[in-house]
Write a protein that holds these residues in place. Structure first.
Motif, PDB file in Angstrom:
ATOM      1  N   GLU A 116      37.246  38.743  42.594  1.00  0.00           N
ATOM      2  CA  GLU A 116      36.561  37.538  42.494  1.00  0.00           C
ATOM      3  C   GLU A 116      34.673  37.995  42.159  1.00  0.00           C
ATOM      4  O   GLU A 116      33.990  37.119  42.121  1.00  0.00           O
ATOM      5  CB  GLU A 116      35.939  37.588  44.488  1.00  0.00           C
ATOM      6  N   THR A 117      34.615  38.667  42.062  1.00  0.00           N
ATOM      7  CA  THR A 117      33.019  39.726  40.938  1.00  0.00           C
ATOM      8  C   THR A 117      33.026  39.028  40.000  1.00  0.00           C
ATOM      9  O   THR A 117      32.536  38.813  39.181  1.00  0.00           O
ATOM     10  CB  THR A 117      32.770  40.829  40.805  1.00  0.00           C
ATOM     11  N   PHE A 118      34.734  37.921  39.291  1.00  0.00           N
ATOM     12  CA  PHE A 118      34.373  37.673  37.627  1.00  0.00           C
ATOM     13  C   PHE A 118      34.099  36.610  38.038  1.00  0.00           C
ATOM     14  O   PHE A 118      34.576  35.405  38.274  1.00  0.00           O
ATOM     15  CB  PHE A 118      36.008  37.630  37.344  1.00  0.00           C
ATOM     16  N   LYS A 119      33.485  35.688  37.094  1.00  0.00           N
ATOM     17  CA  LYS A 119      32.706  35.011  36.566  1.00  0.00           C
ATOM     18  C   LYS A 119      33.187  33.588  36.413  1.00  0.00           C
ATOM     19  O   LYS A 119      34.186  34.282  34.463  1.00  0.00           O
ATOM     20  CB  LYS A 119      30.825  34.789  36.119  1.00  0.00           C
ATOM     21  N   PRO A 120      33.430  32.628  35.700  1.00  0.00           N
ATOM     22  CA  PRO A 120      33.990  31.959  34.784  1.00  0.00           C
ATOM     23  C   PRO A 120      33.778  32.084  33.415  1.00  0.00           C
ATOM     24  O   PRO A 120      34.886  32.242  32.710  1.00  0.00           O
ATOM     25  CB  PRO A 120      33.690  30.012  35.558  1.00  0.00           C
ATOM     26  N   GLU A 121      32.665  32.018  33.144  1.00  0.00           N
ATOM     27  CA  GLU A 121      32.110  32.360  31.666  1.00  0.00           C
ATOM     28  C   GLU A 121      32.288  33.648  30.942  1.00  0.00           C
ATOM     29  O   GLU A 121      33.087  33.973  29.668  1.00  0.00           O
ATOM     30  CB  GLU A 121      30.658  32.612  31.808  1.00  0.00           C
ATOM     31  N   GLN A 122      33.367  34.666  31.910  1.00  0.00           N
ATOM     32  CA  GLN A 122      33.513  35.537  31.381  1.00  0.00           C
ATOM     33  C   GLN A 122      35.545  35.894  31.050  1.00  0.00           C
ATOM     34  O   GLN A 122      35.746  36.488  29.931  1.00  0.00           O
ATOM     35  CB  GLN A 122      33.642  37.003  31.913  1.00  0.00           C
ATOM     36  N   ILE A 123      35.784  34.602  31.718  1.00  0.00           N
ATOM     37  CA  ILE A 123      37.407  33.828  31.188  1.00  0.00           C
ATOM     38  C   ILE A 123      37.470  33.289  30.592  1.00  0.00           C
ATOM     39  O   ILE A 123      38.687  33.166  29.753  1.00  0.00           O
ATOM     40  CB  ILE A 123      38.177  33.988  32.435  1.00  0.00           C
TER      41      ILE A 123
END
Lengths: 167, 167
Positions: free
Chosen positions: B101-108
């Motif tokens: 959950e810590t990952f943001k769309p812009e990282q992936i």
């Protein structure tokens, strides 16, 4: 190349179904080598109220066939579930691959918000294309392919993870 | 809403891992109600050279944790595989959910062609992000969640497809 509804469905199904053909061929060869009646594997269930092996294959291929058709807004053809041998199951998987291969990217791409209505008896559920693919079709597809693999492994067929996942 | 590398990974993992928490809670309740030593289920294998139940859970959550991190170009944290009880396994799944959950769309998003190198001993394999997600991480993730479910069903835990796939 950017990810799309087509890339997330058709090539994934084709890849995994080709792997499944290899798994079925190994199961048939195992039964022959060990003089096991193939029907024992084909009718095997991991628990009395779970689907038998043949049904796991039939439901897996239908997830790919029906999922692809519905994303494209096409009515999927009905196929009878009457396979009783490994050659018949292999043929069923190959026919499904051939059917799924008929779909072009432009039929599937852009289906993220296409409304898909699934009727079950009196009731119906409506999904948007992306949730239908990611939350229904894909987990269902992998569930039945994996359970088929697990049934064979449980019965001593020599398979490895690479047979399931490919190279 | 259009499909993206983020939509195809993070929310899928979170959804299925939340379902898995429910499956583990039902397994724990079943063992307690039937006075079964939970270790029997936790150490159960469908075949002697397959992973035991606990390991199926550990590999499933690591597919989500490592897959997400690598798509984001981040080194995933190492987690010890030491769970021996249902509460410990549930905690492991919940910690994985919190991490993913810590990952943001812009990282992936946009990781379709990101090079991902997996080292195994002396050798290494390089994947592009999209093939890594669709052909490795996702089939592996579903494989181990399904096999965990199959182990519980094989041992009589009362679960249905909805426990696996969600509503």
């Amino acid at each position: 190349m950017s990810i799309s509804m087509y890339q997330s469905s058709v090539p994934v199904f084709i890849r995994m179904l080709n792997n499944l053909v290899g798994v079925l061929e190994k199961a048939a060869a195992h039964a022959e080598a060990k003089k096991i009646d193939p029907a024992v594997l084909i009718n095997f269930r991991l628990y009395p109220d779970m689907f038998a092996f043949a049904k796991q294959i039939q439901v897996a291929v239908d997830a790919a066939k029906n999922g692809t058709a519905r994303l494209a807004g096409v009515e999927p053809p009905e196929v009878e579930n009457n396979e009783k041998t490994f050659p018949e199951l292999i043929e069923r998987v190959k026919k499904t691959i051939a059917y799924v291969e008929t779909f072009k990217p432009e039929q599937i791409d852009g289906s993220e918000e296409r409304e898909i209505v699934l009727k079950r008896g009196e009731t119906s559920n409506t999904y948007l294309g992306q949730a239908f693919l990611l939350n229904r079709v894909i987990p269902n597809f992998y569930f039945h392919i994996t359970t088929a693999y697990d049934i064979l492994r449980h019965n001593g067929v020599e398979l490895g993870k690479k047979d399931y996942i490919g190279r």
